[in-house]
Design a protein around this motif. Structure first.
Motif, PDB file in Angstrom:
ATOM      1  N   VAL A  23       0.841  -1.204   0.000  1.00 19.50           N
ATOM      2  CA  VAL A  23       0.000   0.000   0.000  1.00 19.50           C
ATOM      3  C   VAL A  23       0.874   1.252   0.000  1.00 19.50           C
ATOM      4  N   GLU A  24       1.924   1.258   0.806  1.00 21.16           N
ATOM      5  CA  GLU A  24       2.829   2.411   0.845  1.00 21.16           C
ATOM      6  C   GLU A  24       3.496   2.620  -0.516  1.00 21.16           C
ATOM      7  N   ARG A  25       3.966   1.542  -1.112  1.00 22.47           N
ATOM      8  CA  ARG A  25       4.639   1.643  -2.417  1.00 22.47           C
ATOM      9  C   ARG A  25       3.673   2.143  -3.487  1.00 22.47           C
ATOM     10  N   GLU A  26       2.423   1.647  -3.458  1.00 18.91           N
ATOM     11  CA  GLU A  26       1.437   2.104  -4.432  1.00 18.91           C
ATOM     12  C   GLU A  26       1.139   3.587  -4.269  1.00 18.91           C
ATOM     13  N   SER A  27       1.041   4.050  -3.017  1.00 18.93           N
ATOM     14  CA  SER A  27       0.756   5.471  -2.797  1.00 18.93           C
ATOM     15  C   SER A  27       1.939   6.331  -3.235  1.00 18.93           C
ATOM     16  N   GLN A  73       1.788   6.555  -6.959  1.00 17.03           N
ATOM     17  CA  GLN A  73       0.693   7.427  -7.368  1.00 17.03           C
ATOM     18  C   GLN A  73       1.086   8.897  -7.180  1.00 17.03           C
ATOM     19  N   GLU A  74       1.764   9.225  -6.075  1.00 15.92           N
ATOM     20  CA  GLU A  74       2.228  10.593  -5.842  1.00 15.92           C
ATOM     21  C   GLU A  74       3.235  11.007  -6.911  1.00 15.92           C
ATOM     22  N   GLU A  75       4.143  10.091  -7.275  1.00 13.71           N
ATOM     23  CA  GLU A  75       5.121  10.384  -8.320  1.00 13.71           C
ATOM     24  C   GLU A  75       4.434  10.630  -9.657  1.00 13.71           C
TER      25      GLU A  75
END
Length: 130
Positions: free
Chosen positions: A38-42, A45-47
């Motif tokens: 979840v952290e990596r996906e967020s 997404q921010e990038e």
């Protein structure tokens, strides 16, 4: 790839590595992995949002340039940094002749050995001025 990652990404090796864990420990491990995912996906997404904002700004600037009649090539001459000129070497300030060889020194940096030896023998730096 490290041995840990090789075990983690290989199905049978991973199963063999966790065979001694209880079901509760496996669930805890799965929860930790889910949190990391979840952290990596967020982060991704921010990038992507930041890249989209950057691309939108670039497109906005490109349209403004087009409206004014400028192109990227027009900026090339302005954006190029001036080439720094290399400083000319310092002129020699002192010289000494040893065994028919003329040795010069600018007075900066480490003093050549021949000058040190001459100073130790009672001469002064004024004797060597050019």
């Amino acid at each position: 790839m490290s041995e840990f990652l090789e075990i983690l990404t290989h199905g049978r090796r991973f199963k063999a590595a966790v065979k001694d864990l209880s079901v509760d420990e496996l669930r805890d491990l799965a929860a930790k992995l889910d949190k990391i995912i979840v952290e990596r996906e967020s982060m991704e997404q921010e990038e992507q949002l930041a890249m989209a904002a950057r691309n939108a700004k670039i497109e906005e600037i490109r349209q403004q340039m087009e409206a004014v009649g400028l192109s990227i090539d027009d900026l090339g001459g302005v954006a190029v940094k001036a080439v720094s000129k290399k400083r000319a070497p310092r002129p020699a300030k002192y010289q000494i002749e040893v065994a028919g060889e003329l040795i010069q020194w600018t007075g900066q940096g480490r003093m050549p050995t021949v000058f040190k030896n001459a100073l130790n023998n009672g001469r002064t730096m004024e004797d060597f001025l050019i």
